[in-house]
Design an enzyme around this catalytic site. Structure first.
Site, PDB file in Angstrom:
ATOM      1  N   GLU A 228      12.612 -93.887 -68.103  1.00  0.00           N
ATOM      2  CA  GLU A 228      11.978 -92.602 -67.935  1.00  0.00           C
ATOM      3  C   GLU A 228      12.916 -91.555 -67.650  1.00  0.00           C
ATOM      4  O   GLU A 228      13.579 -91.851 -66.643  1.00  0.00           O
ATOM      5  CB  GLU A 228      11.041 -92.704 -66.938  1.00  0.00           C
ATOM      6  CG  GLU A 228      10.056 -91.299 -66.620  1.00  0.00           C
ATOM      7  CD  GLU A 228       9.402 -91.365 -65.619  1.00  0.00           C
ATOM      8  OE1 GLU A 228       8.802 -92.395 -65.123  1.00  0.00           O
ATOM      9  OE2 GLU A 228       9.446 -90.218 -64.677  1.00  0.00           O
ATOM     10  N   CYS A 265       9.406 -85.812 -61.367  1.00  0.00           N
ATOM     11  CA  CYS A 265       9.458 -85.873 -62.875  1.00  0.00           C
ATOM     12  C   CYS A 265       8.444 -85.191 -63.360  1.00  0.00           C
ATOM     13  O   CYS A 265       8.374 -84.754 -64.578  1.00  0.00           O
ATOM     14  CB  CYS A 265       9.716 -87.388 -63.478  1.00  0.00           C
ATOM     15  SG  CYS A 265       8.731 -88.367 -62.368  1.00  0.00           S
TER      16      CYS A 265
END
Lengths: 484, 484
Positions: A228, A265
């Site tokens: 990620e 994020c």
């Protein structure tokens, strides 16, 4: 050199543990996962204080993250204790079928093997030693080797001690779990290249993630990497919604941009607005809130200096106007135009920290075109009321192609840990858009389908036995059933 | 140059078709897939004759393969008409939850986008223009661009005509399907590198597959490649089984090695035998059958000359004895020892054609060690009776780690198209051991999970609407249900 020897030793140990650990019944591995959660909770204030000291996060956040970490472990324990997650499929034999007999075929999800997990800077508990990837891989039946993050080594060591205590207490095989430390990329690269490692989980920068992807692809036996990496989490504010709720949207957005010092994020880093009568007061309200946000310490020096650099580059961009600067130039609000955004892909580079970029579009067509030019994202959000329906439909078509989670009238921060969450998305948000790192669906990143043909009942895994001793849901001759 | 223009044009058209095609209800795409099957059948003898002329396959095999091809298309039609394959997951909101409200979250499998499919030399129908990958990708909602194989261009063009007729008849969007031809790797590489392509399906050589993997990984946006490349399909013959059934095993193995002139990806290319009193007569019976097998034309010149080279290299290996040569040195039986096999990885190179290598092991431990040294395989098979149980258990542990399908008392050729089949396996059998190329499970290679948060019912896909208008199986708040 010493580091590679350590990596080699733990990876070999994990490979030895794999057949034993993966063969354990789900309820035994569930007991282990619950013990890990209990041991982490039992660390009490000591753990909270170490995380606070190493990561500069406030106590409430650390305790919340600990709750999420333990909740995840228990969620996976419930999942594997119930057992239907293996997606068992059975086709019974038709020995008399003409022209060819049909064999008995049974398939299920089976674990890949030892997994390497890299700790995330921004989640010292929930995406680190005993975080999401570790919990899902251990649940699947994969031994886990965790690479600590240099930003919170003591947190890693303390958490690892809790996991190893749970390994011992519940009698898991030696090698089920290990932590490797060591500075820089050496230990990490050695881990990814080790022949015993069968998959990699990573949360971090795009440069770090793409380096691991390249290493994994260059191995004699390539392995999957779930990295990620970066996401701008575009937010679209449509006219009617802005008219109805501009104050609430400004307040909510301020919270989403500056919460956790913008180090999520899922922080919204791009805000697309259709220019109209409500743009100005919305912009002023947001600028005032962001400009008034106190500076807070970031996770580590590296993140703080990268943020200052990226923020500075954005401020100096010829097509970008600075609308607000928080104290010590921390929180920031910037503005550009839709046409500038369409022309310059650099405006899609993630600025990891408490800042966001407003993109003012002159027309609906320009707004849709901006959406069509977006790279892969973890999330995309739209605020739309009543008359916004038509623009929303056009946007939905564009956004579904590039995001993992589409949010309606909300903000992207906050990721619910459950069966229906997807925390993933097309490259470059992640290395593999087919997967999620949060929620029960993430267990499948560590699995592959394995099929048995005409295998007698005594040799079949319990999940595939005709008698269905686990009482799980299965697809039997095309019908879903939880019966034998 | 002309080729790249064609590839660019069809890839752009596929990207335009994607939102329209993927938005169609499953029953519409099902109607299209059934129309494709009908159009292929309507080609009648013309198609059979062209396949026979181009691929040198006998009529019965071609008709069988056509049946399988149309059967696959109809199987996927049934799957998407029913609709539960999207694995819908719903978590309903808990707006009053403390400390944070739980949002409404809904996730399902969604198609990736346009897919490139490469025709296989050895299955001109079932793994080519309208073969497994095309059927599963079209079923998932992905437009497909097929790269023809130079070995059967007329077959490809005729089949493509049938698919395009079905596109027109059922009103599918222009660009839903296209065929590209052209010699060598140029068109194929252009296709894999095209920004509109989101995934690749390939069946062929290891060199071809790894070249596509490298190209896909080097793209600005990397994409998944599902390449089925090479497999030796090891077969283990245990002592009691050989004692009880040596004649039947020799006859069955002869059929599996020489059927289709050994040009199946599931041909057993390695046969491990524990030396004992029955080894000699089994070996003699197999040598006699293989030595007496008439030579048949292979699929194409390239395959025939590769086969001659690889077979020749095996025969000249210092640790290999030739036991049987069929007429014109076609079918072949070779023998080596377990210790030679363990030492030399070259003995694990696929020989694509009607030959196999017996590996005589002196001890059970050597047999298990051979199994432990095997690379990834599509299949592994064991013949075991009564007293063989203990060796079988040890072998099962080794073989489950390296194969996609474990077969008991049978042979690996013959792949049943159904819900529970896995035709895949760890590298180098395939590029991605998490996937299958045959059966309903293969639809997931072309999908990713997509999540909606707090999206009003009117904007949700039917599969995720609270009213469950499709009546599909879903996971609602953790419970499997087919109700609203």
């Amino acid at each position: 050199m010493g580091m590679s020897i350590t990596v080699d030793a733990v990876a070999r140990q994990a490979a030895l543990a794999f057949p034993k650990y993966s063969a354990l019944p789900g309820r035994e591995r569930a007991r282990f996962l619950r013990a890990v959660a209990g041991k982490i909770e039992a660390l009490g204030d000591e753990l909270v204080e170490i995380v606070m000291a190493e990561s500069h996060l406030p106590a409430a956040r650390v305790m919340g993250e600990r709750g999420r970490t333990c909740g995840q472990l228990r969620m996976f324990a419930d999942l594997i204790e119930e057992g239907s997650w293996v997606e068992a499929r059975i086709e019974t034999a038709l020995p008399e079928r003409k022209p060819l007999a049909k064999p008995d075929l049974r398939a299920m999800q089976a674990p890949l093997g030892p997994v390497a997990v890299f700790c995330a800077a921004n989640f010292p508990l929930a995406f680190s030693v005993a975080g999401g990837d570790t919990a899902s891989a251990l649940a699947a039946g994969c031994p886990v080797i965790v690479k600590a993050h240099s930003g919170h080594l003591k947190t890693a060591e303390l958490t690892a001690k809790a996991v190893l205590a749970a390994v011992a207490e519940t009698g898991m095989p030696e090698g089920t779990f290990a932590l490797v430390t060591g500075s820089g990329q050496e230990a990490g690269q050695a881990l990814v290249k080790h022949p015993s490692i069968t998959a990699v989980g990573f949360t971090g920068s795009r440069a770090g993630g793409t380096a691991l992807m390249a290493s994994a692809a260059a191995r004699p036996v390539p392995i999957p990497v779930y990295a990620e990496m970066s996401s701008l989490n575009p937010l679209f504010l449509l006219p009617q919604a802005l008219k109805n709720r501009w104050e609430a949207i400004a307040a909510g957005l301020h919270g989403a941009v500056t919460g956790g010092v913008g180090q999520f994020c899922t922080k919204p880093g791009l805000v697309f607005v259709l220019e109209g009568p409500d743009t100005d007061h919305f912009e002023a309200a947001l600028a005032s809130a962001i400009g008034g946000t106190s500076a807070c310490p970031m996770l580590n020096e590296n993140i703080a200096s990268n943020y200052a650099d990226r923020r500075g580059a954005l401020a100096e961009h010829p097509e970008v106007t600075t609308l607000a600067d928080g104290p010590e130039f921390q929180a920031g609000l910037f503005r550009t135009t839709g046409s500038a955004f369409i022309k310059d892909r650099h405006l899609q580079e993630e600025v990891f920290g408490p800042s966001t970029l407003l993109v003012l579009c002159e027309t609906e067509a320009e707004l849709i075109k901006c959406a069509g030019g977006l790279e892969g994202q973890l999330t995309a959000s739209v605020h739309a009321d009543g008359a916004d329906v038509e623009i929303f439909r056009a946007l939905q078509g564009q956004l579904e192609k590039i995001c993992g989670r589409l949010i309606f009238n909300g903000f992207s921060t906050g990721v619910e840990v459950c069966h229906a969450i997807v925390h993933g998305g097309p490259f470059p948000a992640t290395s593999d858009g087919r997967s999620t790192s949060v929620g029960t669906l993430s267990i499948h990143r560590w699995c592959r389908a394995l099929c048995f043909q005409n295998l007698p009942e005594e040799f079949l895994p319990d999940a595939l036995k005709s008698s269905n001793p686990l009482g799980i849901w299965r697809l039997v001759d095309g019908k879903r059933t939880a019966s034998a």
